[in-house]
Motif scaffolding. Structure first.
Motif, mmCIF file in Angstrom:
data_model
loop_
_atom_site.group_PDB
_atom_site.id
_atom_site.type_symbol
_atom_site.label_atom_id
_atom_site.label_comp_id
_atom_site.label_asym_id
_atom_site.label_seq_id
_atom_site.Cartn_x
_atom_site.Cartn_y
_atom_site.Cartn_z
ATOM 1 N N ASP A 30 -47.047 39.730 44.115
ATOM 2 C CA ASP A 30 -48.923 39.619 44.424
ATOM 3 C C ASP A 30 -49.489 38.771 45.158
ATOM 4 O OD1 ASP A 30 -49.741 38.627 40.648
ATOM 5 O OD2 ASP A 30 -48.446 37.683 42.484
ATOM 6 N N TYR A 33 -48.100 33.543 50.831
ATOM 7 C CA TYR A 33 -48.556 32.191 51.215
ATOM 8 C C TYR A 33 -48.132 31.876 52.838
ATOM 9 C CZ TYR A 33 -48.046 31.167 46.152
ATOM 10 O OH TYR A 33 -48.019 31.082 44.892
ATOM 11 N N ASN A 50 -53.811 36.487 46.856
ATOM 12 C CA ASN A 50 -53.519 36.959 45.812
ATOM 13 C C ASN A 50 -54.031 38.539 45.747
ATOM 14 O OD1 ASN A 50 -54.168 37.608 42.595
ATOM 15 N ND2 ASN A 50 -52.256 36.891 42.926
ATOM 16 N N ILE A 56 -56.322 30.249 47.969
ATOM 17 C CA ILE A 56 -56.047 29.035 48.451
ATOM 18 C C ILE A 56 -56.398 28.864 50.034
ATOM 19 C CG2 ILE A 56 -54.380 27.081 48.482
ATOM 20 C CD1 ILE A 56 -53.139 28.170 46.287
ATOM 21 N N GLU A 96 -47.268 35.837 40.406
ATOM 22 C CA GLU A 96 -48.106 35.101 39.690
ATOM 23 C C GLU A 96 -47.752 33.666 39.869
ATOM 24 O OE1 GLU A 96 -47.086 36.392 35.633
ATOM 25 O OE2 GLU A 96 -47.956 37.997 35.776
ATOM 26 N N GLY A 97 -47.471 33.274 41.122
ATOM 27 C CA GLY A 97 -47.552 31.972 41.633
ATOM 28 C C GLY A 97 -46.414 31.013 41.289
ATOM 29 N N ARG A 98 -45.480 31.713 40.804
ATOM 30 C CA ARG A 98 -44.116 30.915 40.334
ATOM 31 C C ARG A 98 -43.063 30.954 41.268
ATOM 32 N NH1 ARG A 98 -47.464 28.163 37.845
ATOM 33 N NH2 ARG A 98 -48.057 28.817 35.768
ATOM 34 N N ALA A 100 -41.537 30.817 44.426
ATOM 35 C CA ALA A 100 -41.634 31.526 45.629
ATOM 36 C C ALA A 100 -40.585 31.683 46.530
ATOM 37 C CB ALA A 100 -42.392 30.420 46.485
#
Lengths: 111, 111
Positions: A30, A33, A50, A56, A96-98, A100
């Protein structure tokens, strides 16, 4: 089956030109970057999306504009390229940002 | 401003030896600490990760030690092999999806 693929791998261009780098992920993540890796190998986050929303936006010149047409794609457009933009640009994705997962990188050389 | 400090910048170890890389952070909002391995011309690849409620995690020859009170964590590479020669990055992430990297450590394993 490449998880995160970005094109092109190499990009050589003249100062003042506009160029784009494309990124696609097939992991169903989801979050996507863009990172910039300089000549000293330092990895600096530039942007993150996201679910197609920009979450960001680091201090990056506004010549850099990301675009996310859907969850699986995140492109980076750079206007009026400068010598200092020469670097390796990495696309990455995560859930979920964990963890990468990174693409193979695009080496941009501005001459 | 670098949020994760990593040392040493480079290290050389003999085959079969132990490589140790240290990282420190200040922001207590970080709640996930991955390590990445990068070979020349490739993107960083997730190696191993830990959460702050665990003091140690081992995967094969790679071990993360985590000291929450000191806000430090380290990577130990046991029985180092020439194929382990790469650049290693520690990182830290938090709930706002931002993954911050250390400056990297270039590990050279001599046969």
């Amino acid at each position: 089956d490449t998880a995160v693929s970005q094109t092109p791998k190499y990009l050589v261009t003249q100062m003042g030109n506009d160029k784009s780098i494309k990124c696609e992920q097939n992991l169903g993540h989801d979050t996507m970057y863009w990172y910039k890796q300089d000549s000293k190998k330092f990895l600096k986050i530039m942007f993150s999306y996201n679910n197609k929303e920009l979450i960001i936006n680091e201090t990056v010149p506004n010549r850099f504009s990301p675009k996310s047409p859907d969850k699986a794609h995140l492109n980076l457009h750079i206007n009026s390229l400068e010598l200092g933009d020469s670097a390796v640009y990495f696309c990455a994705s995560s859930q979920e940002g964990r963890e990468a997962f990174f693409g193979q990188g695009t080496r941009l050389t501005v001459v | 401003q670098q949020q994760v400090k990593q040392s040493p910048q480079s290290l050389i170890v003999q085959k079969g030896g132990i490589s140790i890389i240290n990282c420190a952070y200040e922001n207590t909002a970080f709640d996930y600490f991955p390590w990445y391995q990068q070979f020349p011309g490739k993107g960083p690849a997730l190696l191993i990760a830990i959460r702050p409620d665990v003091s140690e995690k081992k995967e094969g020859r790679f071990t993360i030690s985590f000291n929450k009170s000191a806000k430090q964590f380290s990577l130990h590479i046991m029985d180092s092999q020439p194929g382990d020669s790469a650049t290693y990055f520690c990182a830290a992430s938090r709930a706002d999806y931002k993954l911050s990297f250390g400056a990297g450590t270039t590990v050279t394993v001599r046969a």
